[in-house]
Design an enzyme around this catalytic site. Structure first.
Site, mmCIF file in Angstrom:
data_model
loop_
_atom_site.group_PDB
_atom_site.id
_atom_site.type_symbol
_atom_site.label_atom_id
_atom_site.label_comp_id
_atom_site.label_asym_id
_atom_site.label_seq_id
_atom_site.Cartn_x
_atom_site.Cartn_y
_atom_site.Cartn_z
ATOM 1 N N SER A 1 -7.038 6.806 -4.393
ATOM 2 C CA SER A 1 -8.195 7.496 -4.539
ATOM 3 C C SER A 1 -7.753 8.924 -3.955
ATOM 4 O O SER A 1 -8.433 10.178 -4.317
ATOM 5 C CB SER A 1 -9.265 7.027 -3.610
ATOM 6 O OG SER A 1 -9.026 6.697 -2.699
ATOM 7 N N GLU B 1 9.348 -7.223 1.883
ATOM 8 C CA GLU B 1 7.886 -7.652 1.258
ATOM 9 C C GLU B 1 7.971 -7.858 -0.250
ATOM 10 O O GLU B 1 7.468 -9.022 -0.681
ATOM 11 C CB GLU B 1 6.968 -6.333 1.263
ATOM 12 C CG GLU B 1 6.198 -6.412 2.675
ATOM 13 C CD GLU B 1 5.235 -7.523 2.992
ATOM 14 O OE1 GLU B 1 5.075 -8.237 1.961
ATOM 15 O OE2 GLU B 1 4.538 -7.437 4.127
ATOM 16 N N ARG C 1 -6.807 -1.283 9.285
ATOM 17 C CA ARG C 1 -5.909 -2.290 8.396
ATOM 18 C C ARG C 1 -4.545 -2.602 8.927
ATOM 19 O O ARG C 1 -3.667 -3.042 8.226
ATOM 20 C CB ARG C 1 -6.021 -2.154 6.909
ATOM 21 C CG ARG C 1 -7.454 -2.112 6.241
ATOM 22 C CD ARG C 1 -7.502 -2.346 4.800
ATOM 23 N NE ARG C 1 -8.754 -1.950 4.377
ATOM 24 C CZ ARG C 1 -9.824 -2.334 4.422
ATOM 25 N NH1 ARG C 1 -10.254 -3.240 5.276
ATOM 26 N NH2 ARG C 1 -10.782 -1.905 3.912
ATOM 27 N N CYS D 1 -9.051 -9.080 -3.312
ATOM 28 C CA CYS D 1 -8.904 -8.738 -2.051
ATOM 29 C C CYS D 1 -10.643 -8.978 -1.466
ATOM 30 O O CYS D 1 -11.553 -9.095 -2.488
ATOM 31 C CB CYS D 1 -8.809 -7.480 -1.982
ATOM 32 S SG CYS D 1 -8.360 -6.707 -0.141
ATOM 33 N N CYS E 1 -9.828 -7.633 5.086
ATOM 34 C CA CYS E 1 -9.609 -7.978 3.683
ATOM 35 C C CYS E 1 -9.369 -9.698 3.815
ATOM 36 O O CYS E 1 -8.283 -10.128 3.288
ATOM 37 C CB CYS E 1 -8.183 -7.470 3.451
ATOM 38 S SG CYS E 1 -8.512 -5.597 3.169
ATOM 39 N N CYS F 1 -12.082 -7.243 1.152
ATOM 40 C CA CYS F 1 -12.853 -5.997 1.914
ATOM 41 C C CYS F 1 -14.047 -5.796 1.226
ATOM 42 O O CYS F 1 -14.897 -5.428 1.926
ATOM 43 C CB CYS F 1 -11.826 -5.016 2.263
ATOM 44 S SG CYS F 1 -11.328 -4.198 0.730
ATOM 45 N N TYR G 1 -6.738 7.147 -11.665
ATOM 46 C CA TYR G 1 -8.293 7.436 -11.916
ATOM 47 C C TYR G 1 -8.041 8.526 -13.133
ATOM 48 O O TYR G 1 -9.146 8.926 -13.749
ATOM 49 C CB TYR G 1 -8.909 7.980 -10.740
ATOM 50 C CG TYR G 1 -9.059 6.957 -9.665
ATOM 51 C CD1 TYR G 1 -9.781 5.749 -9.835
ATOM 52 C CD2 TYR G 1 -8.145 6.566 -8.692
ATOM 53 C CE1 TYR G 1 -9.756 4.582 -8.785
ATOM 54 C CE2 TYR G 1 -8.103 5.696 -7.779
ATOM 55 C CZ TYR G 1 -8.723 4.688 -7.931
ATOM 56 O OH TYR G 1 -8.907 3.683 -7.007
ATOM 57 N N LYS H 1 2.017 1.022 -3.121
ATOM 58 C CA LYS H 1 0.922 1.735 -3.283
ATOM 59 C C LYS H 1 0.779 2.308 -1.668
ATOM 60 O O LYS H 1 1.075 1.695 -0.785
ATOM 61 C CB LYS H 1 -0.064 0.729 -3.430
ATOM 62 C CG LYS H 1 -1.611 1.346 -3.269
ATOM 63 C CD LYS H 1 -2.505 0.181 -3.406
ATOM 64 C CE LYS H 1 -3.816 0.804 -2.925
ATOM 65 N NZ LYS H 1 -4.915 -0.203 -3.011
ATOM 66 N N ARG I 1 -12.894 3.973 -0.169
ATOM 67 C CA ARG I 1 -13.507 3.134 0.634
ATOM 68 C C ARG I 1 -14.894 3.285 0.351
ATOM 69 O O ARG I 1 -16.133 2.789 0.712
ATOM 70 C CB ARG I 1 -13.140 3.291 2.100
ATOM 71 C CG ARG I 1 -11.860 2.441 2.188
ATOM 72 C CD ARG I 1 -11.171 2.652 3.493
ATOM 73 N NE ARG I 1 -9.932 1.878 3.595
ATOM 74 C CZ ARG I 1 -9.020 2.051 4.425
ATOM 75 N NH1 ARG I 1 -9.281 2.152 5.411
ATOM 76 N NH2 ARG I 1 -7.938 1.424 4.151
ATOM 77 N N LYS J 1 2.296 -2.421 0.097
ATOM 78 C CA LYS J 1 0.736 -1.683 0.214
ATOM 79 C C LYS J 1 0.935 -1.160 1.879
ATOM 80 O O LYS J 1 0.993 -1.825 2.608
ATOM 81 C CB LYS J 1 -0.414 -2.386 -0.218
ATOM 82 C CG LYS J 1 -1.753 -1.791 0.226
ATOM 83 C CD LYS J 1 -2.746 -2.749 -0.355
ATOM 84 C CE LYS J 1 -4.116 -2.041 0.071
ATOM 85 N NZ LYS J 1 -5.192 -2.863 -0.424
#
Ligand code: PBG
Length: 324
Positions: free
Chosen positions: A274, A233, A217, A120, A130, A122, A313, A248, A205, A195
């Site tokens: 996140s 998609e 976005r 990506c 992006c 960004c 994570y 996501k 971010r 996404k």
């Protein structure tokens, strides 16, 4: 048959019986650990909104990858914070770009680790969008050219899987064509197929230093209200050559995940993002929830909904918890 002939509690009576009838089991091999890599040496900078996560220099990234490997994690995904940002995201496809360096270092230290490269722009553009900006908008087709270049440079650096996350139309086809043309026919694509434009990306971010400097976005990521559109998609990405697809975020989109898995039966990934991580961390820090129990329950629910693999994570912690 109804009660009293049937009593479902019979199979809940002991841990051993519960284990026998358990439908879903988590395994360290299900997890993909995201790493944020930045230039420097011996750097391990804590990310305030993601306790326990760090921006790492390449050497520290290799160290953490080794720990993850030891705990049973078999895959990582690399995000880069480049030295310099510009309008054309040059850091994303530089031969000595940060993700390229990290991929090659991890592969030399751990040849069997499946190293994924997030693709990506960004993190690499000075405006934080992006793709390439033209007339105040991210230009789809100009961005595809950069995506093609980036995929090849990531594969050259040793990335085993290319994971485009920009939500540009035609990005999977452009990347497939470029990889094939550069003799990387066997490099698979994990497409961030569905996404969503999500508030759950907030802490990321900060981690990747990639907030958009104007607008948001919603012009390329999906509207959280749409599930049927997610099927389109995925269909397009599959047609374009995606080997695996992703939904996501994960937790607020389990309905989408489950439909995607049922409808295509493809290897399916879910990204527990996140914000999902930060919410658990924050509530646990206050003593309001049991972190380990909740984190594992969330991961289990994502797998039960249909994920074959989970970007999380919690990968390292969860792998350790599962082996205790
Ligand atoms: C890059 C990208 C984002 C995430 C993964 N890749 C952020 C975004 O789209 O704004 C989010 C990951 C996370 O929140 O953990 N486009």
């Amino acid at each position: 048959m109804a009660f009293p002939a049937n009593r479902l509690r019979r199979l809940r009576a002991t841990p051993a019986i519960r284990e026998l009838v358990r439908e879903t089991k988590l395994d360290a091999g299900d997890f993909i650990l995201p790493l944020f890599i930045r230039p420097g040496k011996n750097l391990k900078r804590p990310i305030a909104s993601m306790p326990g996560q760090y921006q790492l220099s390449v050497d520290e990234g290799v160290k953490l990858s080794k720990e993850a490997w030891k705990a049973g994690v078999r895959s990582i995904i690399l995000f880069g914070i480049p030295e310099k940002k510009d309008g054309l995201a040059r850091g994303a496809y530089a031969a000595d770009g940060i993700v390229q360096k990290a991929a090659s270092a991890v592969k030399s230290a751990l040849p069997d680790m499946a190293v994924m490269a997030d693709l990506c722009f960004c993190e690499y553009t000075d405006h934080g969008h992006c793709g390439v900006i033209k007339n105040g908008r991210v230009d789809n087709d100009d961005t595809l050219e950069l995506a093609a270049k980036t995929a090849v440079s990531q594969a050259k650096a040793g990335a085993d899987v290319i994971a485009p996350s920009g939500m540009m139309d035609g990005q999977v086809a452009a990347i497939r064509r470029a990889l094939d043309g550069a003799d990387f026919r066997d490099t698979p694509i994990l497409a961030y197929a569905a996404k969503y434009a999500s508030g759950f990306y907030g802490p990321f971010r900060d981690a990747a230093e990639s907030p958009p400097q104007f607008g948001d976005r919603s012009g390329y990521q999906m509207d959280p209200a749409n599930a049927l559109e997610a099927m389109r998609e995925v269909a397009l990405d599959v047609e374009e050559g995606a080997d695996m697809v992703m939904v996501k975020p994960a937790l607020s989109y389990l309905d989408v995940l489950s439909k995607v898995k049922e409808r295509w039966g493809l290897p399916t990934a879910a990204y527990s993002v996140s914000g999902e991580y930060a919410m658990i961390k924050a509530a646990a820090a206050k003593g309001w929830i049991d972190e380990r129990r909740i984190a594992l329950e969330v991961l289990l629910s994502i797998k039960r909904a249909g994920a074959d693999m989970i970007l999380t994570y919690y990968a390292l912690d969860a792998a350790r918890w599962l082996s205790e």
